[in-house]
Design an enzyme around this catalytic site. Sequence first.
Site, short mmCIF file in Angstrom:
data_model
loop_
_atom_site.label_atom_id
_atom_site.label_comp_id
_atom_site.label_asym_id
_atom_site.label_seq_id
_atom_site.Cartn_x
_atom_site.Cartn_y
_atom_site.Cartn_z
N CYS A 195 -19.34 0.64 -2.64
CA CYS A 195 -19.51 -0.12 -3.89
C CYS A 195 -20.82 0.17 -4.60
O CYS A 195 -20.82 0.71 -5.70
CB CYS A 195 -19.38 -1.61 -3.61
SG CYS A 195 -17.69 -2.08 -3.16
N ASP B 64 0.85 -1.19 0.00
CA ASP B 64 0.00 0.00 0.00
C ASP B 64 0.88 1.23 0.00
O ASP B 64 2.03 1.19 0.46
CB ASP B 64 -0.94 0.00 1.22
CG ASP B 64 -2.19 0.85 0.96
OD1 ASP B 64 -3.25 0.28 0.66
OD2 ASP B 64 -2.09 2.10 1.03
#
Length: 440
Positions: free
Chosen positions: A264, A30
């Site tokens: 989402c 990350d």
Amino acid sequence: MRISVIGCGHLGIPHAAAMAELGHEVIGVDVDQAKVDRLNAGECPIFEVGLPELLARHTESGRLRFTTDLREAATFAELHFIGVGTPIDADGRSYDTGQVYGAIRQLAPHLNRPCTIVGKSTVTVGTTRRVTALAQSLAPAGEDVDVVWNPEFLREGHAVEDTLRPDRLIAGLTTASAEKAIRDVYAPILDAGVPLFVTDPQTAELAKGAANTFLGLKISYINAVADMCDAADADISQIVDILGIDPRIGSGGMQPGIGYGGGCLPKDIRAFTASAGQLGAAAAATLLRAAERINEARTGVAMDLITRALGDQPVQGARVTVWGAAFKPGTNDVRESPALALAHVLQEAGGVVTVHDPQAVATAMIRNPELDYSDDLPASLDGADVVVLATEWPEYQQVDPHTLVDRPGTPLLVDCRTTLNAESWRAAGWTVHQLGRPGK
Ligand code: NAD
């Protein structure tokens, strides 16, 4: 296998931990150094049942580690999962795939040997083709870099379970070597009988959008019928049971309430609707836009219900306790949370708002710092004129209403998720209003 998982968020962390659980050696990558440090210490930055234990087990065993260095990941792994974010673009209607292309640009120049890139992020149809061209043009290994799109269907709050035991796996690919890599990395899951759908990349990309938009349609449909119930004094809960028992319909996702949210569904429906328009599928775009409009109107529907419940007392100046900040139970994710949107609108209308959530107060404070919060459930009610249930956490269903009537404040409850046993609350002296149900 030695694999990397690039992007350690709500998808990437459970995926990295689950891949270690399957027996792979995993490196998570990350760009956020603080997050990487916490993960390497075995600390879990998101709330997901079972994830802290899995992370601790595999960081301790050495099978799972995290880094910010993509060169290290390229050297280490033969398969690279891409799980970076694809938020909605500035135009509000398509994916911003900048993180996907950014990750590929940083990774590909270090790919010196044959390997497979497996995209899990949700993307617009056509992305795999463009990512393949970019990766192969930048990688020293050239056409020996395969690209697969393997959309993810996990439900937040069930991420570990859904990653280890998914309903299905989908792999959009074009080469035999890519199919072999997918079969190898998911071998324990496939051996357990989970079906694998091997498709072309564009079918895999569209399948993900089609699944999420169908869920959104279902939620908006049942919310539209709940509005009809309100107008006709009918009972949406019974209608849900009656519809859900039909296997062609099914009861999943049929909880009436204040609409879908999260990282989402809202963006996937926006982007899929835009794709439908761009592909010339006008009827699909119209259908999906209607579902979006129903969802956008849910805060207004909830405000009407709260206003009716308060009767002569205006929202302006009313002390309102909102139960729930997360976009759904089981997660501390507050992205596009309908509960926080409702709390915000109540405050804008002059309500004195306190928000309670069992897990999401810290994340909600960052996103909506203008609101007041409490993480003590009984204390959150003190002095409230009305309690508004906005996220259907099991904790609220487990409350004994008898224990709460003697506290200072009015026993008035508005259940915007139609989730509590209204009869037992009424028996304890509460006035209860439920969305789509009679007896207000
Ligand atoms: P997220 O924002 O929680 O996580 C994305 C992570 O990627 C962040 O930690 C960010 O720092 C990192 N990142 C960005 N650029 C990077 C780079 N170049 N290299 C390494 N890391 C980088 O997002 P999320 O919810 O995990 O979603 C990720 C993708 O998965 C999205 O496309 C989403 O639509 C899809 N998806 C999510 C879920 C879910 O339940 N959240 C389910 C299915 C699909």
